[in-house]
Design a protein around this motif. Structure first.
Motif, PDB file in Angstrom:
ATOM      1  N   MET A  34       0.825  -1.207   0.000  1.00 60.35           N
ATOM      2  CA  MET A  34       0.000   0.000   0.000  1.00 60.35           C
ATOM      3  C   MET A  34       0.865   1.265   0.000  1.00 60.35           C
ATOM      4  O   MET A  34       0.552   2.236  -0.664  1.00 60.35           O
ATOM      5  CB  MET A  34      -0.942  -0.001   1.214  1.00 60.35           C
ATOM      6  CG  MET A  34      -1.966  -1.121   1.189  1.00 60.35           C
ATOM      7  SD  MET A  34      -2.959  -1.159  -0.322  1.00 60.35           S
ATOM      8  CE  MET A  34      -3.744  -2.776  -0.176  1.00 60.35           C
ATOM      9  N   GLU A  35       1.964   1.214   0.728  1.00 61.95           N
ATOM     10  CA  GLU A  35       2.887   2.349   0.743  1.00 61.95           C
ATOM     11  C   GLU A  35       3.478   2.550  -0.658  1.00 61.95           C
ATOM     12  O   GLU A  35       3.565   3.662  -1.165  1.00 61.95           O
ATOM     13  CB  GLU A  35       4.007   2.089   1.758  1.00 61.95           C
ATOM     14  CG  GLU A  35       4.935   3.263   1.966  1.00 61.95           C
ATOM     15  CD  GLU A  35       5.997   2.976   3.037  1.00 61.95           C
ATOM     16  OE1 GLU A  35       6.704   3.913   3.424  1.00 61.95           O
ATOM     17  OE2 GLU A  35       6.108   1.808   3.468  1.00 61.95           O
ATOM     18  N   PHE A  36       3.857   1.445  -1.267  1.00 64.49           N
ATOM     19  CA  PHE A  36       4.371   1.456  -2.636  1.00 64.49           C
ATOM     20  C   PHE A  36       3.313   1.977  -3.604  1.00 64.49           C
ATOM     21  O   PHE A  36       3.588   2.832  -4.463  1.00 64.49           O
ATOM     22  CB  PHE A  36       4.791   0.032  -3.015  1.00 64.49           C
ATOM     23  CG  PHE A  36       4.935  -0.209  -4.491  1.00 64.49           C
ATOM     24  CD1 PHE A  36       6.061   0.226  -5.187  1.00 64.49           C
ATOM     25  CD2 PHE A  36       3.945  -0.883  -5.197  1.00 64.49           C
ATOM     26  CE1 PHE A  36       6.190  -0.015  -6.554  1.00 64.49           C
ATOM     27  CE2 PHE A  36       4.064  -1.117  -6.557  1.00 64.49           C
ATOM     28  CZ  PHE A  36       5.184  -0.685  -7.231  1.00 64.49           C
ATOM     29  N   PHE A  37       2.103   1.480  -3.442  1.00 67.76           N
ATOM     30  CA  PHE A  37       0.976   1.825  -4.312  1.00 67.76           C
ATOM     31  C   PHE A  37       0.680   3.324  -4.273  1.00 67.76           C
ATOM     32  O   PHE A  37       0.508   3.971  -5.313  1.00 67.76           O
ATOM     33  CB  PHE A  37      -0.250   1.025  -3.875  1.00 67.76           C
ATOM     34  CG  PHE A  37      -1.452   1.183  -4.756  1.00 67.76           C
ATOM     35  CD1 PHE A  37      -1.501   0.592  -6.017  1.00 67.76           C
ATOM     36  CD2 PHE A  37      -2.556   1.916  -4.318  1.00 67.76           C
ATOM     37  CE1 PHE A  37      -2.628   0.726  -6.830  1.00 67.76           C
ATOM     38  CE2 PHE A  37      -3.683   2.042  -5.127  1.00 67.76           C
ATOM     39  CZ  PHE A  37      -3.721   1.456  -6.389  1.00 67.76           C
ATOM     40  N   VAL A  38       0.638   3.878  -3.088  1.00 69.84           N
ATOM     41  CA  VAL A  38       0.387   5.313  -2.924  1.00 69.84           C
ATOM     42  C   VAL A  38       1.544   6.125  -3.511  1.00 69.84           C
ATOM     43  O   VAL A  38       1.335   7.104  -4.228  1.00 69.84           O
ATOM     44  CB  VAL A  38       0.180   5.670  -1.433  1.00 69.84           C
ATOM     45  CG1 VAL A  38       0.127   7.186  -1.250  1.00 69.84           C
ATOM     46  CG2 VAL A  38      -1.102   5.019  -0.898  1.00 69.84           C
ATOM     47  N   GLY A  39       2.749   5.679  -3.225  1.00 69.88           N
ATOM     48  CA  GLY A  39       3.935   6.390  -3.702  1.00 69.88           C
ATOM     49  C   GLY A  39       4.051   6.433  -5.213  1.00 69.88           C
ATOM     50  O   GLY A  39       4.598   7.379  -5.791  1.00 69.88           O
ATOM     51  N   GLU A  40       3.515   5.407  -5.870  1.00 67.29           N
ATOM     52  CA  GLU A  40       3.598   5.325  -7.327  1.00 67.29           C
ATOM     53  C   GLU A  40       2.390   5.947  -8.013  1.00 67.29           C
ATOM     54  O   GLU A  40       2.260   5.868  -9.244  1.00 67.29           O
ATOM     55  CB  GLU A  40       3.733   3.856  -7.764  1.00 67.29           C
ATOM     56  CG  GLU A  40       5.031   3.186  -7.328  1.00 67.29           C
ATOM     57  CD  GLU A  40       6.241   3.709  -8.100  1.00 67.29           C
ATOM     58  OE1 GLU A  40       6.058   4.194  -9.229  1.00 67.29           O
ATOM     59  OE2 GLU A  40       7.361   3.632  -7.560  1.00 67.29           O
ATOM     60  N   GLY A  41       1.483   6.522  -7.211  1.00 66.10           N
ATOM     61  CA  GLY A  41       0.323   7.171  -7.809  1.00 66.10           C
ATOM     62  C   GLY A  41      -0.800   6.229  -8.184  1.00 66.10           C
ATOM     63  O   GLY A  41      -1.577   6.513  -9.109  1.00 66.10           O
ATOM     64  N   GLY A  42      -0.907   5.110  -7.493  1.00 62.59           N
ATOM     65  CA  GLY A  42      -2.021   4.188  -7.705  1.00 62.59           C
ATOM     66  C   GLY A  42      -2.038   3.568  -9.086  1.00 62.59           C
ATOM     67  O   GLY A  42      -1.020   3.480  -9.762  1.00 62.59           O
ATOM     68  N   PHE A  43      -3.213   3.135  -9.499  1.00 63.01           N
ATOM     69  CA  PHE A  43      -3.349   2.458 -10.787  1.00 63.01           C
ATOM     70  C   PHE A  43      -3.040   3.388 -11.949  1.00 63.01           C
ATOM     71  O   PHE A  43      -2.549   2.959 -12.989  1.00 63.01           O
ATOM     72  CB  PHE A  43      -4.755   1.877 -10.933  1.00 63.01           C
ATOM     73  CG  PHE A  43      -5.002   0.678 -10.069  1.00 63.01           C
ATOM     74  CD1 PHE A  43      -4.280  -0.491 -10.265  1.00 63.01           C
ATOM     75  CD2 PHE A  43      -5.945   0.722  -9.047  1.00 63.01           C
ATOM     76  CE1 PHE A  43      -4.497  -1.610  -9.462  1.00 63.01           C
ATOM     77  CE2 PHE A  43      -6.171  -0.391  -8.238  1.00 63.01           C
ATOM     78  CZ  PHE A  43      -5.444  -1.549  -8.453  1.00 63.01           C
ATOM     79  N   ALA A  44      -3.326   4.683 -11.765  1.00 66.11           N
ATOM     80  CA  ALA A  44      -3.056   5.652 -12.834  1.00 66.11           C
ATOM     81  C   ALA A  44      -1.564   5.724 -13.124  1.00 66.11           C
ATOM     82  O   ALA A  44      -1.139   5.703 -14.283  1.00 66.11           O
ATOM     83  CB  ALA A  44      -3.592   7.022 -12.453  1.00 66.11           C
ATOM     84  N   GLY A  45      -0.764   5.781 -12.068  1.00 67.97           N
ATOM     85  CA  GLY A  45       0.677   5.860 -12.239  1.00 67.97           C
ATOM     86  C   GLY A  45       1.286   4.554 -12.699  1.00 67.97           C
ATOM     87  O   GLY A  45       2.063   4.515 -13.657  1.00 67.97           O
ATOM     88  N   LEU A  46       0.928   3.480 -12.037  1.00 73.49           N
ATOM     89  CA  LEU A  46       1.498   2.171 -12.357  1.00 73.49           C
ATOM     90  C   LEU A  46       1.063   1.680 -13.731  1.00 73.49           C
ATOM     91  O   LEU A  46       1.801   0.966 -14.412  1.00 73.49           O
ATOM     92  CB  LEU A  46       1.089   1.144 -11.285  1.00 73.49           C
ATOM     93  CG  LEU A  46       1.679   1.377  -9.889  1.00 73.49           C
ATOM     94  CD1 LEU A  46       1.070   0.416  -8.879  1.00 73.49           C
ATOM     95  CD2 LEU A  46       3.195   1.221  -9.915  1.00 73.49           C
ATOM     96  N   GLY A  47      -0.151   2.076 -14.132  1.00 77.92           N
ATOM     97  CA  GLY A  47      -0.688   1.616 -15.411  1.00 77.92           C
ATOM     98  C   GLY A  47       0.086   2.110 -16.615  1.00 77.92           C
ATOM     99  O   GLY A  47       0.024   1.514 -17.689  1.00 77.92           O
ATOM    100  N   ARG A  48       0.845   3.190 -16.443  1.00 77.63           N
ATOM    101  CA  ARG A  48       1.618   3.741 -17.563  1.00 77.63           C
ATOM    102  C   ARG A  48       2.899   2.953 -17.815  1.00 77.63           C
ATOM    103  O   ARG A  48       3.488   3.043 -18.887  1.00 77.63           O
ATOM    104  CB  ARG A  48       2.023   5.184 -17.280  1.00 77.63           C
ATOM    105  CG  ARG A  48       0.890   6.131 -17.004  1.00 77.63           C
ATOM    106  CD  ARG A  48       1.434   7.534 -16.771  1.00 77.63           C
ATOM    107  NE  ARG A  48       0.634   8.287 -15.802  1.00 77.63           N
ATOM    108  CZ  ARG A  48      -0.509   8.865 -16.087  1.00 77.63           C
ATOM    109  NH1 ARG A  48      -0.978   8.777 -17.296  1.00 77.63           N
ATOM    110  NH2 ARG A  48      -1.188   9.522 -15.169  1.00 77.63           N
ATOM    111  N   LEU A  49       3.353   2.210 -16.823  1.00 82.84           N
ATOM    112  CA  LEU A  49       4.636   1.518 -16.938  1.00 82.84           C
ATOM    113  C   LEU A  49       4.565   0.322 -17.882  1.00 82.84           C
ATOM    114  O   LEU A  49       3.533  -0.317 -18.026  1.00 82.84           O
ATOM    115  CB  LEU A  49       5.081   1.037 -15.550  1.00 82.84           C
ATOM    116  CG  LEU A  49       5.248   2.123 -14.481  1.00 82.84           C
ATOM    117  CD1 LEU A  49       5.557   1.484 -13.133  1.00 82.84           C
ATOM    118  CD2 LEU A  49       6.340   3.106 -14.880  1.00 82.84           C
TER     119      LEU A  49
END
Length: 225
Positions: free
Chosen positions: A103-118
């Motif tokens: 969850m800490e990682f998830f928040v730090g990466e901007g959630g699905f919006a951020g991670l989805g771009r990778l």
DNA sequence: AACCAGGAGAGAG
DNA sequence: CTCTCTCATGGT
């Protein structure tokens, strides 16, 4: 060579059991939480833990809700309270820590919006960097929550492949074998195939390939050899 | 009543 | 890289 064999296994299982409808869950965040909770744990016990988390307002009822808001609730709750809620899933102290790490990682990466771009490989490496997310959990998240064309290898996969000549015993080799076997399909098709394939292997593993329930003679895969 | 489940990390060799 | 140990509840 073993490329056609892999496809054969998939089609036999598909004909025998049909679609499995994985991953059970009403939101992508619930899929991820379930993936961590089910580590070396019967899914039945995970369902009890998920039920507790749902009542505690820690699981989005759909992907329309803001997953980031839910993720922050885990961090606010802390390890003690979280461990109490997920107790039925076993390894609750470790898993509470693992969930908080994610969850800490998830928040730090901007959630699905951020991670989805990778890109998939980048996302996989980032997931693996989270303490508590190993190869199988990372690939489950990639496939079932992010819908990336990644095949998930588990103990059943290695056991079943081993019993049909293909003795790898190596996670990455088995993963690449299956992914290469369907490399001619487009991305969307591979996601569908890998989704069903992993679920089917778990299904046939439970029914015919367990140590305390060795019904190998009745396994539908015996029609191959 | 031992055995195992939709694993992962840490440590040793 | 490959073992081995630990973590823990609930079903068979």
């Amino acid at each position: 060579m073993s490329r056609s064999k892999v496809r054969q296994i998939f089609h036999i299982l598909m004909d025998e059991f049909g679609e499995q409808g994985w991953w059970p869950g009403r939101s992508r965040l619930e899929v991820i939480v379930g993936a961590i909770l089910t580590q070396n744990t019967a899914w039945k016990n995970v369902e009890k833990a998920l039920e507790n988390l749902g009542y505690a307002g820690l699981l989005p009822s759909s992907d329309e809700e803001d997953a980031l808001e839910y993720a922050r609730r885990y961090l606010k709750l802390g390890r003690e309270g979280l461990a109490r809620l997920i107790k039925p899933a076993g390894f609750f102290n470790q898993k509470a820590e693992y969930l908080l790490n994610f969850m800490e990682f998830f928040v730090g990466e901007g959630g699905f919006a951020g991670l989805g771009r990778l890109r998939t490989e980048t996302l996989r490496k980032k997931l693996l960097s989270v303490k508590g997310i190993g190869r199988e959990t990372a690939d489950s998240i990639l496939l079932y929550a992010f819908e990336r064309p990644v095949f998930v290898v588990d103990a059943y996969t290695l056991r079943i492949f081993s019993r049909h000549d293909m003795d790898f015993g190596n996670y990455e080799d088995a993963r690449r074998l299956v992914e290469d076997a369907f490399s001619d399909l487009d991305e969307g098709e591979r996601v569908r195939v890998f989704n069903e394939f992993h679920a089917l292997l778990v299904r046939v593993g439970k029914d015919y390939c367990r140590k305390h329930n060795p019904l190998c003679s009745a396994c539908p895969l015996n029609s191959m050899d």
